[in-house]
Design a protein around this motif. Sequence first.
Motif, mmCIF file in Angstrom:
data_model
loop_
_atom_site.group_PDB
_atom_site.id
_atom_site.type_symbol
_atom_site.label_atom_id
_atom_site.label_comp_id
_atom_site.label_asym_id
_atom_site.label_seq_id
_atom_site.Cartn_x
_atom_site.Cartn_y
_atom_site.Cartn_z
ATOM 1 N N GLU A 148 0.821 -1.211 0.000
ATOM 2 C CA GLU A 148 0.000 0.000 0.000
ATOM 3 C C GLU A 148 0.855 1.261 0.000
ATOM 4 O O GLU A 148 0.471 2.288 -0.546
ATOM 5 N N GLY A 149 2.026 1.175 0.641
ATOM 6 C CA GLY A 149 2.872 2.366 0.735
ATOM 7 C C GLY A 149 3.910 2.487 -0.359
ATOM 8 O O GLY A 149 4.765 3.384 -0.308
ATOM 9 N N ALA A 150 3.843 1.635 -1.376
ATOM 10 C CA ALA A 150 4.881 1.625 -2.416
ATOM 11 C C ALA A 150 4.977 2.951 -3.163
ATOM 12 O O ALA A 150 6.073 3.417 -3.491
ATOM 13 N N ASP A 151 3.841 3.583 -3.412
ATOM 14 C CA ASP A 151 3.857 4.829 -4.179
ATOM 15 C C ASP A 151 4.648 5.908 -3.458
ATOM 16 O O ASP A 151 5.415 6.660 -4.071
ATOM 17 N N ALA A 152 4.487 5.991 -2.131
ATOM 18 C CA ALA A 152 5.224 6.989 -1.357
ATOM 19 C C ALA A 152 6.712 6.672 -1.336
ATOM 20 O O ALA A 152 7.558 7.566 -1.437
ATOM 21 N N VAL A 153 7.044 5.383 -1.212
ATOM 22 C CA VAL A 153 8.454 4.983 -1.157
ATOM 23 C C VAL A 153 9.143 5.236 -2.484
ATOM 24 O O VAL A 153 10.269 5.736 -2.527
ATOM 25 N N ILE A 154 8.476 4.905 -3.588
ATOM 26 C CA ILE A 154 9.117 5.016 -4.899
ATOM 27 C C ILE A 154 9.490 6.453 -5.218
ATOM 28 O O ILE A 154 10.469 6.719 -5.927
ATOM 29 N N ARG A 155 8.750 7.412 -4.644
ATOM 30 C CA ARG A 155 9.071 8.825 -4.900
ATOM 31 C C ARG A 155 10.358 9.249 -4.209
ATOM 32 O O ARG A 155 10.929 10.282 -4.556
ATOM 33 N N THR A 156 10.814 8.481 -3.227
ATOM 34 C CA THR A 156 12.057 8.818 -2.531
ATOM 35 C C THR A 156 13.284 8.259 -3.237
ATOM 36 O O THR A 156 14.404 8.609 -2.887
ATOM 37 N N LEU A 157 13.071 7.389 -4.218
ATOM 38 C CA LEU A 157 14.193 6.733 -4.893
ATOM 39 C C LEU A 157 14.584 7.501 -6.144
ATOM 40 O O LEU A 157 13.740 8.093 -6.810
ATOM 41 N N PRO A 158 15.867 7.529 -6.488
ATOM 42 C CA PRO A 158 16.305 8.236 -7.688
ATOM 43 C C PRO A 158 15.721 7.606 -8.941
ATOM 44 O O PRO A 158 15.577 6.395 -9.028
ATOM 45 N N ALA A 159 15.368 8.446 -9.921
ATOM 46 C CA ALA A 159 14.747 7.964 -11.151
ATOM 47 C C ALA A 159 15.725 7.185 -12.011
ATOM 48 O O ALA A 159 15.336 6.333 -12.789
ATOM 49 N N VAL A 160 17.008 7.483 -11.873
ATOM 50 C CA VAL A 160 18.031 6.803 -12.670
ATOM 51 C C VAL A 160 18.992 6.119 -11.726
ATOM 52 O O VAL A 160 19.500 6.728 -10.787
ATOM 53 N N ARG A 161 19.238 4.874 -11.986
ATOM 54 C CA ARG A 161 20.148 4.113 -11.135
ATOM 55 C C ARG A 161 21.567 4.604 -11.338
ATOM 56 O O ARG A 161 22.058 4.683 -12.456
ATOM 57 N N PRO A 162 22.280 5.004 -10.255
ATOM 58 C CA PRO A 162 23.624 5.510 -10.424
ATOM 59 C C PRO A 162 24.562 4.465 -11.005
ATOM 60 O O PRO A 162 24.418 3.276 -10.728
ATOM 61 N N ALA A 163 25.509 4.930 -11.788
ATOM 62 C CA ALA A 163 26.477 4.009 -12.382
ATOM 63 C C ALA A 163 27.409 3.479 -11.312
ATOM 64 O O ALA A 163 27.732 4.153 -10.340
ATOM 65 N N ALA A 164 27.805 2.233 -11.479
ATOM 66 C CA ALA A 164 28.733 1.638 -10.529
ATOM 67 C C ALA A 164 30.081 2.347 -10.596
ATOM 68 O O ALA A 164 30.485 2.868 -11.626
ATOM 69 N N VAL A 165 30.769 2.404 -9.475
ATOM 70 C CA VAL A 165 32.075 3.048 -9.440
ATOM 71 C C VAL A 165 33.093 2.061 -8.903
ATOM 72 O O VAL A 165 32.764 1.127 -8.201
ATOM 73 N N GLN A 166 34.335 2.312 -9.255
ATOM 74 C CA GLN A 166 35.444 1.542 -8.713
ATOM 75 C C GLN A 166 36.169 2.438 -7.721
ATOM 76 O O GLN A 166 36.609 3.533 -8.067
ATOM 77 N N THR A 167 36.285 1.994 -6.491
ATOM 78 C CA THR A 167 36.978 2.770 -5.471
ATOM 79 C C THR A 167 37.637 1.815 -4.501
ATOM 80 O O THR A 167 37.252 0.649 -4.397
ATOM 81 N N SER A 168 38.623 2.290 -3.803
ATOM 82 C CA SER A 168 39.322 1.436 -2.849
ATOM 83 C C SER A 168 38.515 1.328 -1.567
ATOM 84 O O SER A 168 37.722 2.219 -1.235
ATOM 85 N N PRO A 169 38.709 0.237 -0.808
ATOM 86 C CA PRO A 169 38.021 0.129 0.482
ATOM 87 C C PRO A 169 38.326 1.305 1.408
ATOM 88 O O PRO A 169 37.446 1.763 2.148
ATOM 89 N N ALA A 170 39.551 1.811 1.374
ATOM 90 C CA ALA A 170 39.906 2.940 2.240
ATOM 91 C C ALA A 170 39.123 4.195 1.861
ATOM 92 O O ALA A 170 38.634 4.928 2.730
ATOM 93 N N GLU A 171 38.992 4.449 0.555
ATOM 94 C CA GLU A 171 38.220 5.608 0.106
ATOM 95 C C GLU A 171 36.744 5.454 0.460
ATOM 96 O O GLU A 171 36.086 6.412 0.886
ATOM 97 N N LEU A 172 36.225 4.248 0.293
ATOM 98 C CA LEU A 172 34.824 3.997 0.624
ATOM 99 C C LEU A 172 34.586 4.210 2.122
ATOM 100 O O LEU A 172 33.608 4.841 2.518
ATOM 101 N N MET A 173 35.492 3.705 2.950
ATOM 102 C CA MET A 173 35.346 3.865 4.398
ATOM 103 C C MET A 173 35.400 5.334 4.777
ATOM 104 O O MET A 173 34.638 5.799 5.637
ATOM 105 N N GLU A 174 36.284 6.071 4.160
ATOM 106 C CA GLU A 174 36.400 7.506 4.421
ATOM 107 C C GLU A 174 35.100 8.225 4.065
ATOM 108 O O GLU A 174 34.617 9.088 4.813
ATOM 109 N N ALA A 175 34.520 7.860 2.931
ATOM 110 C CA ALA A 175 33.262 8.472 2.505
ATOM 111 C C ALA A 175 32.126 8.138 3.462
ATOM 112 O O ALA A 175 31.301 8.999 3.807
ATOM 113 N N ARG A 176 32.082 6.882 3.914
ATOM 114 C CA ARG A 176 31.012 6.479 4.824
ATOM 115 C C ARG A 176 31.100 7.256 6.139
ATOM 116 O O ARG A 176 30.082 7.714 6.667
#
Length: 223
Positions: free
Chosen positions: A67-95
């Motif tokens: 029932e709540g799918a319509d509200a949830v779908i509006r919070t999601l980006p319309a285009v799926r972001p492209a995958a990226v290659q990054t190091s675990p250290a960079e990812l941890m820093e970003a998080r």
Amino acid sequence: MKAGSLREFILDNLRAGRWRAGDRLPPERSLSDQFTLSRGSVRKVLQDLRGLGLIEQTVGSGTYVTEGADAVIRTLPAVRPAAVQTSPAELMEARITLEPAVLELVVAQATAADFERMDECCERAEAAQTLEEFEHWDGLLHEVIAGATRNSFVTGVFRLMNQARAQTEWGALKRRSVTPERRQEYQREHRRLVQALKARDLEQARSAALAHLEHVRRNLFGS
């Protein structure tokens, strides 16, 4: 076709209104054949979307739009972001930089349904029989928290980080560092974070998030 194609197929049908609340999705076998995926891969995609609150599953009946799918779908980006290659250290820093920063929006915007999904992710992670299953629900918890900001850009960034977590290098590092004892500690830390968010205690939520992320970093890199 990859599992991402199935995910986007379902999301596109929801966004376009072709599938509405109460509608039944095609059976797993049909989706498996259509997208040339194993049944296990199909189930993983459906688990992900169920965790976001878009679908619900009834044993012996099938998979249905919530029932709540319509509200949830509006919070999601319309285009799926492209995958990226990054190091675990960079990812941890970003998080460490980004995850505590978005919690003010979560405290302000999260609904009871968001908190229910967070609790489900914690429960599923605690019940996981494998590290891979635990990682799935761990990552989904952070994605659900991001979705509770009601900000599609934030949600897209967190989905991109989850894609980076799926990289082989991160997975290998996580497998080497996670012991059963550390996994239990992570689960307790997740619970503390969710409890602080449910109490709408921003200071405690940020403290819990940062403590968890610093703990993960120490275990991954030894410092």
